[in-house]
Design a protein around this motif. Structure first.
Motif, PDB file in Angstrom:
ATOM      1  N   SER A  35       0.828  -1.205   0.000  1.00 22.90           N
ATOM      2  CA  SER A  35       0.000   0.000   0.000  1.00 22.90           C
ATOM      3  C   SER A  35       0.864   1.257   0.000  1.00 22.90           C
ATOM      4  O   SER A  35       0.487   2.274  -0.592  1.00 22.90           O
ATOM      5  N   MET A  38       1.885   1.711  -3.603  1.00 19.70           N
ATOM      6  CA  MET A  38       0.778   2.230  -4.403  1.00 19.70           C
ATOM      7  C   MET A  38       0.561   3.719  -4.133  1.00 19.70           C
ATOM      8  O   MET A  38       0.303   4.485  -5.061  1.00 19.70           O
ATOM      9  N   TYR A  41       3.352   5.619  -5.880  1.00 23.84           N
ATOM     10  CA  TYR A  41       3.104   5.672  -7.318  1.00 23.84           C
ATOM     11  C   TYR A  41       2.028   6.707  -7.641  1.00 23.84           C
ATOM     12  O   TYR A  41       2.154   7.476  -8.585  1.00 23.84           O
ATOM     13  N   PHE A  42       0.976   6.739  -6.840  1.00 18.23           N
ATOM     14  CA  PHE A  42      -0.103   7.706  -7.057  1.00 18.23           C
ATOM     15  C   PHE A  42       0.408   9.132  -6.917  1.00 18.23           C
ATOM     16  O   PHE A  42       0.110   9.995  -7.739  1.00 18.23           O
TER      17      PHE A  42
END
Length: 52
Positions: A35, A38, A41-42
């Motif tokens: 998480s 992620m 990356y976002f």
């Protein structure tokens, strides 16, 4: 708000580690790291909302 799952999984991993539940702790640490990746990356690919 996007970082909340990594914090939650991290707290669950610490609690599972302290209580001696090794498989649950390992799973929680892996989910926390995924998480975090992620969220990173976002944030790295999100367009900036300011005008430079």
């Amino acid at each position: 708000m996007i970082i909340f799952p990594s914090l939650l999984f991290g707290v669950l991993a610490v609690l599972a580690t302290l209580t001696g539940r090794r498989p649950a702790a390992l799973t929680s640490w892996v989910l926390a790291l995924l998480s975090m990746l992620m969220a990173m990356y976002f944030h790295m690919n999100d367009p900036m909302n300011i005008s430079l």
